[in-house]
Enzyme design. Structure first.
Site, short mmCIF file in Angstrom:
data_model
loop_
_atom_site.label_atom_id
_atom_site.label_comp_id
_atom_site.label_asym_id
_atom_site.label_seq_id
_atom_site.Cartn_x
_atom_site.Cartn_y
_atom_site.Cartn_z
N TYR A 28 2.23 -24.26 -14.48
CA TYR A 28 1.45 -23.08 -14.88
C TYR A 28 2.39 -21.97 -15.37
O TYR A 28 2.17 -21.35 -16.41
CB TYR A 28 0.61 -22.57 -13.71
CG TYR A 28 -0.50 -23.50 -13.29
CD1 TYR A 28 -1.76 -23.44 -13.91
CD2 TYR A 28 -0.31 -24.45 -12.30
CE1 TYR A 28 -2.79 -24.30 -13.53
CE2 TYR A 28 -1.33 -25.32 -11.92
CZ TYR A 28 -2.57 -25.24 -12.54
OH TYR A 28 -3.58 -26.10 -12.17
N ASN A 55 -11.33 -23.73 -19.84
CA ASN A 55 -11.11 -24.57 -21.03
C ASN A 55 -12.42 -25.24 -21.45
O ASN A 55 -12.95 -26.06 -20.71
CB ASN A 55 -10.07 -25.63 -20.71
CG ASN A 55 -9.79 -26.57 -21.87
OD1 ASN A 55 -10.26 -26.37 -22.98
ND2 ASN A 55 -9.03 -27.61 -21.59
N CYS A 69 -5.85 -29.81 -20.24
CA CYS A 69 -5.54 -28.97 -19.07
C CYS A 69 -5.19 -29.82 -17.85
O CYS A 69 -4.59 -29.32 -16.91
CB CYS A 69 -6.67 -27.99 -18.78
SG CYS A 69 -8.29 -28.73 -18.60
N HIS A 70 -5.54 -31.12 -17.88
CA HIS A 70 -5.14 -31.98 -16.75
C HIS A 70 -3.62 -32.16 -16.70
O HIS A 70 -3.10 -32.62 -15.70
CB HIS A 70 -5.84 -33.35 -16.85
CG HIS A 70 -5.54 -34.11 -18.10
ND1 HIS A 70 -6.23 -33.87 -19.28
CD2 HIS A 70 -4.65 -35.09 -18.38
CE1 HIS A 70 -5.76 -34.69 -20.23
NE2 HIS A 70 -4.79 -35.43 -19.72
N GLU A 102 -2.39 -41.70 -18.16
CA GLU A 102 -1.27 -41.31 -19.01
C GLU A 102 0.08 -41.72 -18.41
O GLU A 102 1.13 -41.39 -18.94
CB GLU A 102 -1.29 -39.80 -19.26
CG GLU A 102 -2.56 -39.39 -20.00
CD GLU A 102 -2.52 -37.97 -20.54
OE1 GLU A 102 -1.49 -37.28 -20.39
OE2 GLU A 102 -3.53 -37.57 -21.13
#
Length: 184
Positions: A118, A141, A149-150, A176
């Site tokens: 962040y 978002n 945003c993940h 991912e």
């Protein structure tokens, strides 16, 4: 931005089933405008009402619209592990100011399989002390998954919060390759 008096703003929507549950996808003529997690009937109806009031037009179900058809195919490829980046026009009209700035930086600067803190993201938009504000931006978002945003996590290794729920965030990060696949 709205061209009053000329053509009405058009909002089309559809719901697509994914590994993290049903996602509502909504688009305007500009581009994809909203992605909503857990889009069962109630959540979907609330989201569509919110869109109607924010954008001033009644959303129409249209899975066959060219943009939504393309979005569906890109989401399916992403969840199948075949696509790492979304290439869709985006309509940023649901978000402005600092939140938009942070989300645009995230969309262009944090690739598939990467994570960012962040505070680091705050620094990238020239507000190094604004880690909490970045958290708020992530929470608001309107385009999760596409604007990833993940991929924003706590600097101490914590996973951080997530509007779609932590289980959803874990699944996306596992997809991912950032986190191991959940065992259960």
């Amino acid at each position: 931005m709205n061209s009053h008096g000329q053509d009405e703003q058009r909002i089309v929507w559809t719901v697509v089933g994914t590994d993290v549950g049903p996602l509502l996808l909504a688009a305007t003529d500009e581009g994809l405008v909203n992605v909503v997690f857990h889009a069962g009937d109630q959540v979907r109806d609330k989201a569509l009402e919110r869109l109607a009031s924010r954008l001033g037009a009644e959303p129409v179900e249209a899975p066959g619209s060219p943009l939504l058809a393309e979005a569906i195919s890109q989401f399916e490829a992403y969840f199948a592990g075949e696509r790492h980046d979304f290439e869709l026009p985006l309509d940023w009209s649901l978000i402005s100011g600092f939140n938009r700035q942070v989300l645009r930086e995230l969309a262009s600067g944090v690739r598939f399989g990467q994570v960012v803190g962040y505070g680091e993201l705050a620094g990238r938009v020239g507000q190094p002390g604004a880690a909490q504000a970045v958290g708020v931006a992530m929470g608001s978002n309107p385009l999760p998954v596409v604007v990833p945003c993940h991929r924003v996590v706590e600097s101490d290794g914590g996973i951080g919060g997530f509007g779609g729920g932590l289980e959803t965030k874990r699944k996306l990060l596992a997809l991912e390759g950032v986190l191991p696949e959940p065992l259960f």
